[in-house]
Design a protein around this motif. Sequence first.
Motif, PDB file in Angstrom:
ATOM      1  N   PHE A  74     169.924 125.983  76.775  1.00  0.00           N
ATOM      2  CA  PHE A  74     169.273 127.143  76.807  1.00  0.00           C
ATOM      3  C   PHE A  74     167.838 126.738  77.711  1.00  0.00           C
ATOM      4  O   PHE A  74     167.428 127.427  78.526  1.00  0.00           O
ATOM      5  CB  PHE A  74     169.055 127.979  75.532  1.00  0.00           C
ATOM      6  N   LYS A  75     167.032 125.682  77.014  1.00  0.00           N
ATOM      7  CA  LYS A  75     166.023 125.546  77.588  1.00  0.00           C
ATOM      8  C   LYS A  75     166.084 125.040  78.791  1.00  0.00           C
ATOM      9  O   LYS A  75     165.277 125.522  79.886  1.00  0.00           O
ATOM     10  CB  LYS A  75     165.256 124.410  76.622  1.00  0.00           C
ATOM     11  N   GLU A  76     167.140 124.224  79.200  1.00  0.00           N
ATOM     12  CA  GLU A  76     167.298 123.699  80.758  1.00  0.00           C
ATOM     13  C   GLU A  76     167.620 124.932  81.518  1.00  0.00           C
ATOM     14  O   GLU A  76     167.326 125.068  82.683  1.00  0.00           O
ATOM     15  CB  GLU A  76     168.313 122.727  80.902  1.00  0.00           C
ATOM     16  N   THR A  77     168.336 125.886  81.248  1.00  0.00           N
ATOM     17  CA  THR A  77     168.713 127.052  81.867  1.00  0.00           C
ATOM     18  C   THR A  77     167.542 128.048  82.124  1.00  0.00           C
ATOM     19  O   THR A  77     167.357 128.296  83.256  1.00  0.00           O
ATOM     20  CB  THR A  77     169.815 127.750  81.204  1.00  0.00           C
ATOM     21  N   PHE A  78     166.765 128.379  81.015  1.00  0.00           N
ATOM     22  CA  PHE A  78     165.547 129.050  81.227  1.00  0.00           C
ATOM     23  C   PHE A  78     164.548 128.340  82.183  1.00  0.00           C
ATOM     24  O   PHE A  78     164.146 129.277  82.898  1.00  0.00           O
ATOM     25  CB  PHE A  78     164.831 129.025  79.876  1.00  0.00           C
ATOM     26  N   THR A  79     164.314 127.117  81.878  1.00  0.00           N
ATOM     27  CA  THR A  79     163.321 126.442  82.982  1.00  0.00           C
ATOM     28  C   THR A  79     163.795 126.538  84.098  1.00  0.00           C
ATOM     29  O   THR A  79     162.925 126.778  85.256  1.00  0.00           O
ATOM     30  CB  THR A  79     163.229 124.933  82.312  1.00  0.00           C
ATOM     31  N   TYR A  80     164.754 126.249  84.606  1.00  0.00           N
ATOM     32  CA  TYR A  80     165.400 126.305  86.025  1.00  0.00           C
ATOM     33  C   TYR A  80     165.342 127.696  86.356  1.00  0.00           C
ATOM     34  O   TYR A  80     164.810 127.738  87.749  1.00  0.00           O
ATOM     35  CB  TYR A  80     167.021 125.921  85.939  1.00  0.00           C
ATOM     36  N   LEU A  81     165.738 128.601  85.748  1.00  0.00           N
ATOM     37  CA  LEU A  81     165.757 129.888  86.417  1.00  0.00           C
ATOM     38  C   LEU A  81     164.172 130.558  86.494  1.00  0.00           C
ATOM     39  O   LEU A  81     164.024 131.513  87.315  1.00  0.00           O
ATOM     40  CB  LEU A  81     166.538 130.942  85.564  1.00  0.00           C
ATOM     41  N   PHE A  82     163.392 130.290  85.302  1.00  0.00           N
ATOM     42  CA  PHE A  82     162.183 130.592  85.489  1.00  0.00           C
ATOM     43  C   PHE A  82     161.308 130.264  86.834  1.00  0.00           C
ATOM     44  O   PHE A  82     160.646 131.025  87.465  1.00  0.00           O
ATOM     45  CB  PHE A  82     161.171 130.017  84.276  1.00  0.00           C
ATOM     46  N   GLU A  97     164.650 135.108  60.407  1.00  0.00           N
ATOM     47  CA  GLU A  97     163.681 135.869  61.100  1.00  0.00           C
ATOM     48  C   GLU A  97     163.162 135.284  62.581  1.00  0.00           C
ATOM     49  O   GLU A  97     162.989 136.055  63.418  1.00  0.00           O
ATOM     50  CB  GLU A  97     162.274 135.642  60.213  1.00  0.00           C
ATOM     51  N   LEU A  98     163.435 133.961  62.615  1.00  0.00           N
ATOM     52  CA  LEU A  98     163.134 133.276  63.997  1.00  0.00           C
ATOM     53  C   LEU A  98     164.419 132.874  64.583  1.00  0.00           C
ATOM     54  O   LEU A  98     164.572 131.514  64.067  1.00  0.00           O
ATOM     55  CB  LEU A  98     161.902 132.236  63.892  1.00  0.00           C
ATOM     56  N   PRO A  99     164.937 133.309  65.367  1.00  0.00           N
ATOM     57  CA  PRO A  99     166.016 132.632  66.133  1.00  0.00           C
ATOM     58  C   PRO A  99     165.747 131.283  66.925  1.00  0.00           C
ATOM     59  O   PRO A  99     164.533 131.074  67.066  1.00  0.00           O
ATOM     60  CB  PRO A  99     166.651 133.638  67.218  1.00  0.00           C
ATOM     61  N   PHE A 100     166.811 130.241  67.147  1.00  0.00           N
ATOM     62  CA  PHE A 100     166.325 128.916  67.479  1.00  0.00           C
ATOM     63  C   PHE A 100     165.710 129.127  68.791  1.00  0.00           C
ATOM     64  O   PHE A 100     164.948 127.946  69.352  1.00  0.00           O
ATOM     65  CB  PHE A 100     167.437 128.033  67.554  1.00  0.00           C
ATOM     66  N   TRP A 101     165.652 130.094  69.706  1.00  0.00           N
ATOM     67  CA  TRP A 101     165.436 130.367  71.140  1.00  0.00           C
ATOM     68  C   TRP A 101     163.957 130.846  71.105  1.00  0.00           C
ATOM     69  O   TRP A 101     163.380 131.252  72.261  1.00  0.00           O
ATOM     70  CB  TRP A 101     166.503 130.873  71.861  1.00  0.00           C
ATOM     71  N   SER A 102     163.434 131.287  70.037  1.00  0.00           N
ATOM     72  CA  SER A 102     162.239 132.046  69.868  1.00  0.00           C
ATOM     73  C   SER A 102     160.972 131.422  70.694  1.00  0.00           C
ATOM     74  O   SER A 102     160.212 132.280  71.175  1.00  0.00           O
ATOM     75  CB  SER A 102     161.801 132.459  68.550  1.00  0.00           C
ATOM     76  N   ASP A 103     161.091 130.177  70.572  1.00  0.00           N
ATOM     77  CA  ASP A 103     159.776 129.530  71.377  1.00  0.00           C
ATOM     78  C   ASP A 103     160.106 129.142  72.739  1.00  0.00           C
ATOM     79  O   ASP A 103     159.459 128.466  73.668  1.00  0.00           O
ATOM     80  CB  ASP A 103     159.370 128.284  70.648  1.00  0.00           C
ATOM     81  N   ILE A 104     161.333 129.568  73.311  1.00  0.00           N
ATOM     82  CA  ILE A 104     161.765 129.220  74.750  1.00  0.00           C
ATOM     83  C   ILE A 104     161.719 130.352  75.519  1.00  0.00           C
ATOM     84  O   ILE A 104     161.012 130.664  76.817  1.00  0.00           O
ATOM     85  CB  ILE A 104     163.060 128.686  74.859  1.00  0.00           C
ATOM     86  N   VAL A 105     162.119 131.594  74.983  1.00  0.00           N
ATOM     87  CA  VAL A 105     161.811 132.744  75.741  1.00  0.00           C
ATOM     88  C   VAL A 105     159.935 132.891  75.819  1.00  0.00           C
ATOM     89  O   VAL A 105     159.441 132.213  75.007  1.00  0.00           O
ATOM     90  CB  VAL A 105     162.304 133.983  75.015  1.00  0.00           C
ATOM     91  N   LEU A 106     159.440 133.970  76.563  1.00  0.00           N
ATOM     92  CA  LEU A 106     158.141 134.390  76.459  1.00  0.00           C
ATOM     93  C   LEU A 106     157.785 135.395  75.679  1.00  0.00           C
ATOM     94  O   LEU A 106     158.107 136.143  75.340  1.00  0.00           O
ATOM     95  CB  LEU A 106     157.806 134.664  77.967  1.00  0.00           C
ATOM     96  N   GLY A 107     156.364 134.968  75.034  1.00  0.00           N
ATOM     97  CA  GLY A 107     155.727 135.811  74.142  1.00  0.00           C
ATOM     98  C   GLY A 107     156.367 136.236  73.108  1.00  0.00           C
ATOM     99  O   GLY A 107     156.358 137.722  72.657  1.00  0.00           O
TER     100      GLY A 107
END
Lengths: 341, 336
Positions: A68-76, A105-115
Motif C-alpha cells: 500500500f505504501k509503495e502504491t500510495f507514494t507512487y500515485l501521490f 481503532e487504527l487500521p494498519f494504513w492510517s499513517d500512510i494516508v494523509l491527515g
Amino acid sequence: MAAPKVAVVGAGVVGLSTALCIAETCPSGSVTVLSDQFSPDTTSDAAAGILIPHTYPGTPIHVQKQWFKETFTYLFAISNSAEASEAGIHLVSGWQVFKNSPKEELPFWSDIVLGFRLMSKAELQKFPQHQFGQAFTTLKCDCPPYLLWLEKRLKAAGVQIYTRKVADLWELHSEYNVVVNCTGIGARQLVGDEKLFPVRGQVLKVHAPWVKNFIRDGDGLTYIYPGIHRVTLGGTREKDNWSLAPDPGTTKDIFDRCCSLEPSLRGAQDIKVKVGLRPSRQHVRLQREVLSQGGVKLPVIHNYGHGAGGFSVHRGTAKEAARLVGECIAALQGSSSRAKL
Amino acid sequence: MRVAIIGAGVIGLSTALCIHEQYHGLVPSLEMEVYADRFTPHTTSDGAAGLWQPYLKTFDYLLGHLDSAAAKEMGLFLISGYNLFTQPVPDPSWKNIVLGFRNLTPKELELFPGYSYGWFNTALMLELLGLAWLQESGDPRGQRRRVCPAHRAASLSPQVFAQGADVVINCTGVRAGELQPDPELQPGRGQIIKVLAPWVKHFIITHDIKSGIYNSPYVIPGEFTVLGGIYQHGNWNEENSAQDHKTVWENCCRLLPTLQKAKIVQEWSGLRPARPCVRLERETLRHGHSQAEVIHNYGHGGFGITIHWGCAMAAARLFGTILQEKKLASPPQPRL
C-alpha cells in the motif's frame, strides 16, 4: 540467449501496471501485453479506484502495508504533477463512518494516508445513524483514464499490446520465455484455481459534481466516491455471484442507501450502472510456478486475486512481480550461458 | 407598508428574503420591491468564488439547508481544503465552527513548497448559483421584484420616495457612494480566472502577511475552479488586466501544478465593496413633510457571502424595530 521475451496476460490495473514495472526494471527484456478485454471493459473499470486497502486474511500485515505504501507514494507523486488529470489521479478527502465500533481503532494504513484522525462528535452530527468515524485524505484513480494512461506509458516504453484470448498459458511457451498471469477473475478458468471466487459488485456512476468529499460506511457496503467527472455510488458484495448483468432492484437499493448518507444525491443526474466481479482470494497469489511438458519449461509469475483491494496495492504487487520476473530472466540467462560451455 | 431594497447582489437578495420570511405573516400589507441596475449574473457577488470561511449565524443557516433538496439549486455543498502560511500562526477564532479543523501534517506540507504551516478543515461553499435561488425563492404573492435595468438610482431620496416607500434598504455595495457619499467605502479590485479542473476537490488559500489578504494565490473549486489572488485598493477598473492574469495564472500553477492542463473558461474582474467595517445601521431621511427610514447594509469587502445571512438577520432586526416604532407612534393613517 536473445533478449528474453515476457508476456503479460491481462490488461486491467494489475496487468498493465505489472507490464510497466517489468519494462522499467528489466530493460533487457521485451514485454508484450495480451488480453481479450481492455478498458472500458475490464473489472478495473467498474471499480472506483479509491486507495483504501482491503485486508487479506492470508497475507502478513507488514507485506500489505508495504504494498500500500509503495502504491500510495507512487500515485501521490503523479497526483501533484501536470500529468495528474490525464492519468486520472487526484486527492480526495472524506469520512469513513461506523454504526458499530470497528474492530481496530487504527487500521494498519492510517499513517500512510494523509491527515488520518478520529472524527469529533460535531462532525458525526452529519451522520446521525453512525457513532464512530475516521477522517482522512487519500487518492483516487479514475478509470478509464488511469488504464489509458498506463497503456500510453507502455507504448512509449516499447511494449506491444495485442488483443488475444489466451485459453491455456502453455500455448505461449514457444513464443515467450516468461509468462506473467494477471488475469484476475479469469484465472479461475485459465489455471483452474478453485480458491479464487467472484465477489460481485454493482455500482452507479452518477453526475453530481457538488459532491467533493468521499463517504464510506465501515461495513464496506455503502460508499460515495467522487471522481473527476462522476461520483461512484456503491455497492454490493455478493460472494460466488458470476452475473455481470445490472440488477434494477439493486440499483434502487444502492441509490437509497447512498442518499441516506448524503441526501443531496437525490439531485444526481444521468445514472449509469456497472458491474464487476472482484477476483477474491484469501491472499493474493503472487508467486512463481514453472510449467513443464516434455522437458520444456515455462516459468510463470502469478499476480492475481486482489479482490476488493486491487487499486490500493497494485503498484506494490507489480513491483514484486517484476522482481520475480527479473529472477526468472537471470536464471534463464544463467542456464543458457552454462549450456554454451 | 412598502419596502424598497436597492441592490440585487447577495446582500440585497438575502436581506429581502430574510425580512420577507420574518414579517410577511405579521404585516399583511407588506410589499417589497427590489431595485437594481444589475442582476445576476452581472453583480459583484456573481464573481465571488463563494467560499465560506466562517462567521457564526450564516454557517448555521447554511448548514441547516445542506441536506435539503434546495442545496443543489443554492449551489451549497461541503468542501475540504487547505489554508497555507509561511510561518506558524495562532488558530483562528472560527476553528470550532467549521468541521474537522486541524493543523497540516509534514507530509501534506510537502505538497506546497514554500509554505511551512497550515490548516485543514471542511467548509461550506455557497456558489452563486445561490443568487439565482435567492432571486426565485420567497412567496410570490407577498414579494414583488421590480427589475429596473435602466434605472441607476441617482440618489436615495427622489426616486424611491416618489414611489411611496416607507422603508428603504440600501444594499448597493461598492457604488453606495453614488447614493450617499461615503469616503470610507473603496473598491478592492479583484481579478479571477475560471478554469475547468474537475479533478481539484479541495480549496487552497494561501496567506502572505506581507502582501495582504486576497493578494496571495487561492484556488476554489465549484462548478468551475476559480483561481485568484488580486486585491487592489482604490482601483475602479472593471476591465481585465493582462498583468493580473499572468500573476494569477503563474502563482496558482506554481501552487498546484496540475492546473497547467486546465482549460481557461472565463476571466472576470470585480470590485469588492471594501470598508473598515460593514455599514449596518439605520438612518432617518426627511423630505418635506414625509420621512423614510433607511437601513444601510453595505461594505462587506471580500467576505459578503461569508456573513450575508448574519447581516440579513441584523437588518431584519432593525426593520422590526422600525415596525414597532410605527405602531407605537401612530395608528394606521391614510396615505398622502
